[in-house]
Design an enzyme around this catalytic site. Structure first.
Site, PDB file in Angstrom:
ATOM      1  N   SER A   4      -3.834   1.643   6.812  1.00 21.70           N
ATOM      2  CA  SER A   4      -3.587   3.079   6.920  1.00 21.70           C
ATOM      3  C   SER A   4      -2.696   3.295   8.137  1.00 21.70           C
ATOM      4  O   SER A   4      -2.761   2.543   9.111  1.00 21.70           O
ATOM      5  CB  SER A   4      -4.887   3.873   7.063  1.00 21.70           C
ATOM      6  N   SER A   5      -1.855   4.328   8.066  1.00 27.18           N
ATOM      7  CA  SER A   5      -0.914   4.542   9.170  1.00 27.18           C
ATOM      8  C   SER A   5      -0.436   5.984   9.179  1.00 27.18           C
ATOM      9  O   SER A   5      -0.604   6.729   8.213  1.00 27.18           O
ATOM     10  CB  SER A   5       0.289   3.604   9.042  1.00 27.18           C
ATOM     11  N   ALA A   6       0.192   6.346  10.297  1.00 30.35           N
ATOM     12  CA  ALA A   6       0.965   7.582  10.403  1.00 30.35           C
ATOM     13  C   ALA A   6       2.424   7.175  10.242  1.00 30.35           C
ATOM     14  O   ALA A   6       2.947   6.391  11.035  1.00 30.35           O
ATOM     15  CB  ALA A   6       0.731   8.257  11.748  1.00 30.35           C
TER      16      ALA A   6
ATOM     17  N   VAL B 209       2.881   4.251  13.101  1.00 33.79           N
ATOM     18  CA  VAL B 209       1.720   3.986  13.945  1.00 33.79           C
ATOM     19  C   VAL B 209       0.578   3.540  13.029  1.00 33.79           C
ATOM     20  O   VAL B 209       0.115   4.315  12.185  1.00 33.79           O
ATOM     21  CB  VAL B 209       1.286   5.229  14.742  1.00 33.79           C
TER      22      VAL B 209
ATOM     23  N   THR C  65      -3.010   2.975  11.983  1.00 34.29           N
ATOM     24  CA  THR C  65      -4.253   3.651  12.375  1.00 34.29           C
ATOM     25  C   THR C  65      -5.503   2.967  11.821  1.00 34.29           C
ATOM     26  O   THR C  65      -6.614   3.357  12.167  1.00 34.29           O
ATOM     27  CB  THR C  65      -4.233   5.118  11.899  1.00 34.29           C
TER      28      THR C  65
END
Length: 376
Positions: free
Chosen positions: A88-90, A71, A73
């Site tokens: 940036s991510s999950a 995901v 972000t």
């Protein structure tokens, strides 16, 4: 069964989530840490990403958050009007579980978590080891601030630091483990210095050509090198200070052109080929561009090393007399062809046959199968 429970059941059934981490994943669901605004790939959007908010599109937001996928972000370091680069991510839950498995933590271990991001990995480590055993560092103040709010709301209190993770965090060292969620081209000396002998560093590792390896490095005793192997195929965002250069456009005129001895598709045949080639062509990065000047219309693979060398090879008609253009001190396409030939001669080794040695002086070398077989 709710969506989070179903995800955990699916991961466990697939063998991606071991019992040692099941409780932590139950206590720290990813949905508690993903921001209310996320970004989904969208080919029709100008930047390639479409903004999705929890308030306006709750069903799609929840579907993304509880799926076994990445995901995004943040794009463009949070700056509006950028080109649409995910920054940036999950991470994918199955990959997070795999990295934590390779970290091999034990009760009482202290861990440095490099790249707080959403705070989810920090929360998982806290749930497994306790708040006092976890230090997490994030370079982006805005990202760190939001993670702090979500960690607090979820009941976790790791030591939180806003700083460049490449420098580690010496004030809480030494650590038993260092876990990074951002890719490096070189393992920082600070990480090794801040890890106890025999401790483990798990980090994504790559080259500008192929950001593709998950490295598990075991830190050596004082005065001895550290050794590690690649244990998986991953692709994470780069540490900001180690981001590769942008691929430069063509110079005014190439000083060499001719046919290609190899179909350019083979330069990216699979991740193992790309990884091996990247090891042999230091600093080289590629992108695919549409050749508007070609009357037949075709894509080209364009390469540069950020130091004045450039190459381009046409996909259609790659063996034509004007298919390859090169300029600068290095013949980049010739290097790519030579690197793939080496990979073939070595029997098409999988990337997990490669490893890394970090000398006591910080020098990094990559080897095939054993530390005595350096990649030439």
């Amino acid at each position: 069964m709710d969506m989070h429970a179903q995800l955990l059941a699916d991961l466990a059934e697939a063998g991606a989530l071991g019992e040692e981490w099941r409780g932590a994943f139950e206590r720290a669901p990813r949905s508690a840490f993903v921001p209310d605004t996320v970004w989904a790939p969208d080919e029709d959007a100008p930047t390639g990403y479409r903004r999705i908010t929890r308030a306006d599109e709750p069903d799609e937001w929840w579907a993304l958050v509880n799926a076994n996928g990445v995901v995004v972000t943040q794009v463009d370091d949070g700056i509006e009007g950028g080109p649409g680069v995910a920054t940036s991510s999950a991470s994918m839950p199955s990959l997070v579980a795999d990295m934590l498995h390779h970290l091999d933590v034990r009760d009482g271990h202290s861990v440095l978590d490099v790249g707080t991001g959403t705070g989810w990995t920090s929360a998982l480590l806290c749930a497994r080891l306790g708040d006092d055993q976890v230090t997490t560092v994030e370079v982006d103040p805005a990202v760190a601030a939001e993670a702090a709010l979500r960690l607090g709301a979820a009941g976790f209190s790791p030591r939180r630091v806003v700083a460049d993770g490449l420098a580690g965090w010496s004030y809480a060292a030494p650590y038993d483990r260092i876990h990074s969620t951002a890719a490096v081209r070189r393992v920082p000396c600070a990480w090794i210095e801040q890890t106890r002998p025999g401790g483990v560093i798990v980090t994504p590792w790559g080259t500008p050509y192929a950001n593709a390896g998950l490295l598990r490095l075991v830190v050596g005793e004082p005065g001895e090198p550290s050794y590690g192997r690649f244990v998986g195929n991953v692709s994470f965002m780069w540490m900001r200070a180690q981001r590769p250069h942008a691929v430069t456009g063509p110079p005014d005129a190439a000083d060499h052109q001719g046919p290609s001895p190899m179909d350019p598709d083979l330069a990216l045949e699979d991740v193992n080929a790309a990884f091996a080639i990247g090891l042999r062509v230091p600093g080289v990065r590629y992108e695919h561009v549409w050749d508007e000047a070609d009357p037949s219309g075709t894509y080209r693979m364009q390469l540069s090393d950020g130091a004045g060398s450039w190459a381009s090879v046409r996909y259609a008609g790659w063996d034509g007399e004007d298919a390859v253009h090169q300029s600068g001190p290095r013949r980049l396409w010739d290097e790519i062809v030579s690197a793939r030939l080496w990979w073939l001669e070595e029997g098409k080794p999988d990337l997990c046959r490669f490893g890394v040695t970090i000398g006591i002086d910080g020098a990094q070398s990559v080897w095939l199968d054993d530390p005595g077989t350096a990649v030439p």
